[in-house]
Scaffold this active site. Structure first.
Site, PDB file in Angstrom:
ATOM      1  N   GLU A   1      -8.076 -57.579 -41.534  1.00 56.74           N
ATOM      2  CA  GLU A   1      -6.913 -57.764 -42.409  1.00 56.74           C
ATOM      3  C   GLU A   1      -6.140 -59.029 -41.999  1.00 56.74           C
ATOM      4  O   GLU A   1      -5.740 -59.829 -42.833  1.00 56.74           O
ATOM      5  CB  GLU A   1      -6.003 -56.529 -42.329  1.00 56.74           C
ATOM      6  CG  GLU A   1      -4.684 -56.650 -43.083  1.00 56.74           C
ATOM      7  CD  GLU A   1      -3.488 -56.239 -42.229  1.00 56.74           C
ATOM      8  OE1 GLU A   1      -2.612 -57.089 -42.009  1.00 56.74           O
ATOM      9  OE2 GLU A   1      -3.442 -55.066 -41.774  1.00 56.74           O
TER      10      GLU A   1
ATOM     11  N   GLU B   1       0.043 -56.407 -30.829  1.00 56.85           N
ATOM     12  CA  GLU B   1       0.688 -55.545 -31.824  1.00 56.85           C
ATOM     13  C   GLU B   1       0.390 -54.076 -31.494  1.00 56.85           C
ATOM     14  O   GLU B   1       1.265 -53.223 -31.519  1.00 56.85           O
ATOM     15  CB  GLU B   1       0.171 -55.894 -33.230  1.00 56.85           C
ATOM     16  CG  GLU B   1       0.826 -55.064 -34.328  1.00 56.85           C
ATOM     17  CD  GLU B   1       0.160 -55.234 -35.692  1.00 56.85           C
ATOM     18  OE1 GLU B   1      -0.596 -56.202 -35.887  1.00 56.85           O
ATOM     19  OE2 GLU B   1       0.400 -54.383 -36.564  1.00 56.85           O
TER      20      GLU B   1
HETATM   21 ZN   LIG Z   1      -1.208 -56.040 -37.904  1.00 61.18          ZN
END
Ligand SMILES: [Zn+2]
Length: 1022
Positions: free
Chosen positions: A105, A203
């Site tokens: 993504e 993240e």
């Molecule tokens: Zn992300």
């Protein structure tokens, strides 16, 4: 972005349109009429129309299509809303926890065949007037949505999105930047140690520091262990390090294919134009494949299972001895059975929502835990839905007791069922949600249909919410025990049931760190000299690529000349009711009336200020008049769309040493329920109940737990509020209301054994706040309904007149400001003696990453330099800070913003601290040096305007004037100021406000143990 389990799971109601507010209500039905012309079987640009269905309750017409050449599915929702949305989603069903869909993504947004420059996605943020741009990785799909009000912009963004997902470059360098890499700590110095870096790696380390999210993740993994839901689609930090670039490319080839794609468009732009562009730029280049991405049904267990996990202890837990979580989860039926899913989600709300629900009574009120656990409620985000119930913040000794209560409560529900009035209240709240118009309606729809459609459910059936409501009513009439039967079948007799517990472990963080160190050592030991040299060189190459000035001319862009020079004013009328000023704003509100009241805090003794947020939390939730808190909650749900109170501390638009402090009452209801809503408010004004200590303790614990949980995902907000604390008088107040000071204050209250002091304080606060003498009101309603609303408000003011008292303000310096030259007066506090001071604060937290902020005091909204500072913040973010903090530093996010007379830098989930602080400084030097182009300035302006012109919902029109006194003329002046920002004014603003020694600065960091700050006497360590 990795779609948080919690956000998905907390959607207790079936349909919820929340978030930022909406553009305009359909005034005509042009878009719908156009769409209803299509006929099933009709061929358009390579697509064949399937179904055309009017959905009158949502003012839209749905058209489904299939692409002939690839089998791609398409849904269009035509609605007269200019905030058009596009989204494409792919079914991404990983079978390991390397985070491959998540890293993909990120990586597809790093450049594509037609747009080969680095990071076109982030670059488009500054070349567009988009109202939303993002990408999400869920457990079983990946979605790319954007929205904009501009037709040309829509085509530009569509082109970039299509090219990104279908023809990405997927360079190895992108994989290393976004996924993970081994690199010298300082890439330019081969003698510094090798460490792991990467945006998603960091993240997810941040995400795994959030205990609530970790728990919800475990529940899903362990309840559906046998296929894709048994792994972490976002990536487990250590497993991410096993992913290779080749695996990433293979995953793209098999999953990002039109046959595996679902397209959704929404709004008033013509469908044919979308279809033509999608066909030409993408689909015509593909055939059909067998994507083989289906999720098989989870084999059912013949007997219930139990599991236990550990987590990091929480330094801010309201009670350190009570940090256990326990939850029972049940696997339900498939989500593509729309009506069954609708019924089960309603049933789940009845079981756990609000103080009248059986599980609230059985688990929350006895105070066994601080709140429900994060996984609570209905989860329709997996192919087969689940329901979970349990507690967080409980003592380990209570484990068996909680299990027993859960099972007994289920028996009770089967025996007793639910009151009819509660079911009515729930259906009423669905009606309100459908009528309330949010500004991101298209995005809400996209997210609402995504999961079911992903497993080939019928998205149009989902949109017919009202049909489901009617069918539910009919089913219930035919079988009054329907819900009890469901509880028996899905809960009592269900053997696919998981009991999961979680407890803190002191060495948890150490173990995590050790595991990472061992993994690092293993990888490093396997390296030969040539490998090391290669790593060093590739580190330098990446650094060089990141530092290179980009040619972005391949990307489409709007121009500053595409921005409207003026925007229409919102008409409001000033009136009064019982001597209290009222602002009326006539809007097409779709049958709802919105009421707000601003109550001044000026007479409140200062020692009570810290208690105000708690007061706001409890004042509508402890009962009032004849009603105890349960009856009050029932009436609120049955008659209103919510009643809430929040704190308000805002700097004046012309002077930073002047501010307004108050609390804002907000509520809405269907027009017919207006008398009921005002009746509830007048009971709260006249006879609130603050004497129920048991109830208060429940609310205090939930509130403290919520604050403690919020830090790991909103750490940048807390860092920023702290950094701003000593820069303006209102900053001081904001820290008290919503900063770390408030978190610690609530923790103290929750830990205390005696709430008597608080119970004595609440009525004292009430006397000062709920006082018509220092209040102003706002009503947003349909034109034909406004006179009635005015009459009702007048009678409300009569009912509460006894509370009107002229109280002396605590501070003597009161500055009176009219809302506009002829409008009602606001009473602001002036502190002309206020001296801002420097303060650097470090909060040591049990996280592996940092949240950092540095803030400088600048000038108020009406000052001529504000426009330059605002554009400067945007430009520094896009052209400098993003590169330094995210791309090079590996933080999840970072940038600058200018708001309320404060220029603030921030970083989010950041592995660095000192390096980020110096990136802030270098950013200032970069701005002062003027090394940016006219193109950079224009892009920043475009980006600022997309915020300035973002749609405002009918419910929120006129609120800027009401809350802060900013008039249309001031906004227009600011708008002209933005257009006029020049290279010179930007350099001057940087020199004048951000240069070292120019202005007083505040700095705050929330992060892991850090010797540097602990040893440095210029830092306060908390
Ligand atoms: Zn992300």
């Amino acid at each position: 972005m990795f779609l948080k389990m919690r956000t998905a799971l907390q959607k207790l109601r079936h349909l919820r349109f929340d978030g930022r507010q909406q553009a305009r209500r359909p005034t005509s039905s042009f878009a719908q009429e156009e769409a209803s012309r299509y006929r099933p079987g009709q061929k358009i640009h390579g697509f064949t129309v399937g179904e055309v269905s009017a959905v009158p309750d949502l003012f839209l017409t749905a058209v489904t299509l299939t692409h002939d050449g690839t089998g791609a599915r398409y849904l269009h929702a035509a609605r007269d809303d200019s905030n058009n949305l596009f989204s494409v989603q792919f079914r991404t069903t990983p079978t390991d926890s390397t985070g491959v869909p998540h890293i993909l993504e990120h990586t597809v947004l790093c450049g594509s065949e037609r747009y080969p420059c680095r990071d076109p996605f982030f670059k488009m943020l500054n070349r567009s007037l988009s109202t939303f741009m993002n990408a999400f990785t869920a457990s079983d799909f990946t979605m790319y949505p954007f929205s904009t009000q501009n037709g040309k912009d829509f085509q530009n963004l569509l082109s970039v999105y299509l090219n990104a997902v279908f023809f990405p470059c997927l360079r190895e360098q992108d994989f290393r930047q976004e996924g993970w890499r081994l690199e010298n700590e300082n890439p330019s110095d081969p003698d510094t140690p090798l460490v792991f870096k990467g945006v998603v790696f960091n993240e997810m380390k941040g995400a795994f520091a959030d205990n609530e999210q970790v728990f919800a993740q475990h529940v899903q993994n362990k309840l559906h262990p046998d296929h894709t839901y048994g792994v972490v689609s976002g990536g487990e930090p250590l497993a991410i390090l096993d992913l290779s670039w080749e695996q990433l490319r293979r995953f793209h080839a098999t999953h990002y294919h039109p046959t595996n794609a679902r397209f959704f468009t929404y709004g008033d732009l013509p469908l044919e134009q979308h279809l033509e562009q999608i066909e030409q730029e993408a689909l015509s280049k593909f055939g059909t494949i067998d994507p083989n991405t289906e999720v098989p049904p989870q084999p059912r267990w013949s007997s219930p299972r139990e599991a236990h996990v550990t987590c990091s202890p929480d330094a801010l837990a309201p009670d350190p001895a009570r940090q256990n979580t326990l939850c029972v989860s049940y696997l339900l039926g498939g989500i593509t059975d729309t009506f069954e899913a609708f019924t089960l989600s309603l049933l789940s709300s009845l079981m756990i929502s609000g103080p009248n629900s059986p599980f609230y009574k059985a688990l929350i009120e006895p105070k066994i835990g601080t709140d429900f656990c994060s996984a609570v409620g209905y989860n329709g985000r997996t192919k087969e839905a689940s329901f979970s119930v349990g507690l967080q913040g409980m003592h380990e000794d209570d484990t068996e007791r909680v299990k027993r209560i859960i099972s007994e409560t289920i028996d009770d529900v089967i025996a007793i069922g639910f009151e009819e009035e509660r079911i009515e209240a729930l259906l009423h709240s669905i009606e309100i949600d459908m009528k309330h118009q949010s500004t991101n309606f298209g995005l809400s729809l996209a997210s609402y249909i995504a999961s079911s459609w992903n497993h080939d459910g019928d998205p149009v059936a989902l949109l017919h919410v009202n049909r489901n409501v009617l069918e539910f009513r009919r089913a219930l009439k035919e079988r009054p025990r329907l819900l009890q039967e469901k509880v028996k079948l899905y809960f009592k007799e269900n053997t696919h049931r998981l009991t999961l517990s979680m407890s803190p472990e002191d060495t948890y963080m150490d173990k995590e760190t050790r595991a990472e160190t061992e993994k690092l050592q293993a990888k490093v030991q396997a390296l030969c000299e040539a490998d090391r040299k290669d790593i060093y060189e590739r580190g330098l190459q990446l650094l060089a690529a990141q530092s290179e000035t980009q040619d972005t001319s391949c990307l489409p862009a709007l121009q500053v000349s595409d921005i409207e020079p003026t925007v229409p004013a919102t008409a409001v009328q000033d009136g009064s009711a019982g001597g209290v000023p009222v602002q009326y704003c006539e809007q097409p509100t779709n049958g709802l009336v919105y009421f707000r009241a601003m109550c001044s805090l000026n007479s409140l003794p200062e020692d009570l200020l810290l208690h105000v947020p708690l007061f706001c939390q409890v004042v509508t939730r402890m009962g009032c008049g004849e009603l105890d808190y349960r009856q009050q909650a029932q009436q609120m749900e049955l008659r209103t769309g919510n009643m809430s109170v929040s704190c308000h501390a805002i700097a004046d638009f012309a002077d930073l040493d002047v501010y307004e402090q108050g609390v804002l009452l907000s509520s809405c209801c269907l027009e017919k329920n207006l008398p009921h809503m005002f009746r509830l408010w007048s009971d709260i004004f006249n006879s609130p109940r603050f004497d129920d200590e048991e109830r208060l303790r429940v609310l205090v614990m939930m509130s403290a737990q919520e604050l403690a949980n919020g830090i790991s995902h909103s750490g940048h907000h807390y860092a920023m509020t702290r950094a701003q604390r000593h820069l303006t008088p209102s900053g001081e107040l904001q820290e008290a209301f919503g900063g770390m000071e408030q978190v610690k204050f609530m923790k103290r209250i929750a830990e205390g054994s005696d709430l008597n002091l608080v119970m004595r304080t609440l009525p004292r606060i009430k006397k000062h706040l709920l006082n018509p003498d220092s209040m102003r009101c706002a009503v947003n309603a349909a034109p034909q309904k406004t006179p009635d609303a005015a009459a009702q408000l007048e009678s409300f003011m009569k009912d509460v007149a006894a509370n009107k008292k002229a109280l002396k303000p605590v501070k003597s310096n009161i500055r009176e400001r009219p809302l506009d030259p002829h409008g009602p007066i606001r009473k602001l506090i002036a502190e002309p003696q206020f001296q801002p001071w420097e303060m650097k604060t470090f909060f040591q937290m049990p996280f592996p990453v940092n949240f950092i902020s540095e803030s400088s005091r600048t000038v108020p909204f009406c000052h001529e330099d504000t426009a330059s500072l605002r554009v400067l913040a945007r430009m520094m973010t896009a052209k400098f800070l993003h590169r330094e903090i995210r791309e090079k530093g590996g933080a999840y996010g970072g940038g600058a913003m200018h708001k309320g007379g404060l220029f603030s830098f921030y970083s989010y989930r950041d592995p660095n601290s000192a390096a980020t602080l110096s990136a802030f400084r270098e950013g200032v030097n970069w701005a002062k040096s003027g090394r940016f182009s006219q193109q950079d300035i224009d892009e920043a302006k475009l980006s600022v305007f997309s915020g300035v012109d973002s749609p405002v919902a009918p419910s929120d029109k006129g609120m800027r004037r009401f809350l802060s006194g900013v008039t249309h003329d001031m906004k227009q002046q600011h708008r002209e100021g933005l257009f006029a920002v020049s290279h010179q004014s930007l350099v001057q603003a940087a020199e004048r406000y951000l240069g070292a020694g120019q202005r007083t600065r505040g700095v705050a960091i929330l992060g892991p143990e850090n010797e540097r700050f602990q040893k440095d006497p210029s830092w306060i360590v908390k």
